[in-house]
Design a protein around this motif. Structure first.
Motif, PDB file in Angstrom:
ATOM      1  N   GLU A 147       7.253   0.455   6.317  1.00  0.00           N
ATOM      2  CA  GLU A 147       7.789   1.626   5.630  1.00  0.00           C
ATOM      3  C   GLU A 147       9.252   1.426   5.227  1.00  0.00           C
ATOM      4  O   GLU A 147       9.690   1.904   4.182  1.00  0.00           O
ATOM      5  N   GLN A 206       0.831  -1.199   0.000  1.00  0.00           N
ATOM      6  CA  GLN A 206       0.000   0.000   0.000  1.00  0.00           C
ATOM      7  C   GLN A 206       0.868   1.252   0.000  1.00  0.00           C
ATOM      8  O   GLN A 206       0.564   2.239  -0.688  1.00  0.00           O
ATOM      9  N   ALA A 207       1.977   1.205   0.766  1.00  0.00           N
ATOM     10  CA  ALA A 207       2.866   2.362   0.856  1.00  0.00           C
ATOM     11  C   ALA A 207       3.545   2.660  -0.480  1.00  0.00           C
ATOM     12  O   ALA A 207       3.915   3.805  -0.748  1.00  0.00           O
TER      13      ALA A 207
END
Length: 204
Positions: free
Chosen positions: A194, A97-98
């Motif tokens: 992340e 998604q990031a």
């Protein structure tokens, strides 16, 4: 005691098989262990990864060649795993998604180390709980043993446990493979999404 013994077996196999060129900044995690916030970074050219032929969660036969031109995020586990596997699949989903639009360049793959229970239907149910791009791969014992050998993965059923309800001790690394199918980097269990996404973006 079995957990400690399993750790040393896997650590020995990983280090001895990768040889010179492997620099580790992280730790090995087994089911139930506290996640590490570090990642394991490969420097040099260890021979890890290779050809395979398996069956995806849609019942289609696939090979490593089907994923050429894309980056692969490969994790080995099993659907009955109580914590490590679903946690890492969630991390991979968050990393995807990031990445935003760049996620189209990456194929996340979950390979079972428990093919006896992880049938095509079971794998389909499992991967549906995570990112829609996640691909589940299963196969015969021989096919799974082959890809485990290619990736130097440890996976063994716990001794003395019920034949239907049991845990499988297994390697908990996530492998980032390049567009040519060669190893780029290895993330240890617990690497933040992340950080994973940032490392993947370097290869896009």
């Amino acid at each position: 005691m079995n957990k400690i013994f399993g750790f040393f077996i896997v650590f020995f196999l990983l280090v001895s098989s990768l040889g010179i060129g492997l620099w580790v900044s992280g730790e090995f995690n087994m089911p139930g262990d506290r996640p590490s916030s570090k990642s394991t970074v490969i420097v040099g050219g260890p021979q890890l990864g290779g050809p395979f032929e398996l069956v995806n969660h849609k019942g289609e036969t696939v090979t490593d060649e089907d994923f050429r031109g894309k980056l692969m995020l490969v994790f080995f586990g099993y659907t009955n795993c109580p914590d490590v596997c679903p946690t890492e699949m969630q991390t991979i989903s968050l990393a995807m998604q990031a990445l935003g639009d760049d996620a189209d360049e990456v194929v996340p793959i979950f390979v079972t180390v428990d093919p006896a229970r992880d049938t095509v239907d079971v794998m389909a149910d499992f991967v549906s709980a995570f990112d829609p791009s996640l691909i589940g791969l299963t196969g015969t014992d021989a096919q799974i043993d082959k890809i485990k050998d290619e990736y130097r993965v440890y996976g063994e059923k716990g001794e003395g446990e019920d034949q239907d309800y049991y845990l499988v001790n297994h390697t908990s690394f996530t492998y980032l493979m390049g567009r040519d199918g060669k190893l780029v980097t290895v993330f240890s269990y617990g690497t933040p999404a992340e950080d994973m996404a940032a490392k993947i973006r370097e290869q896009i």
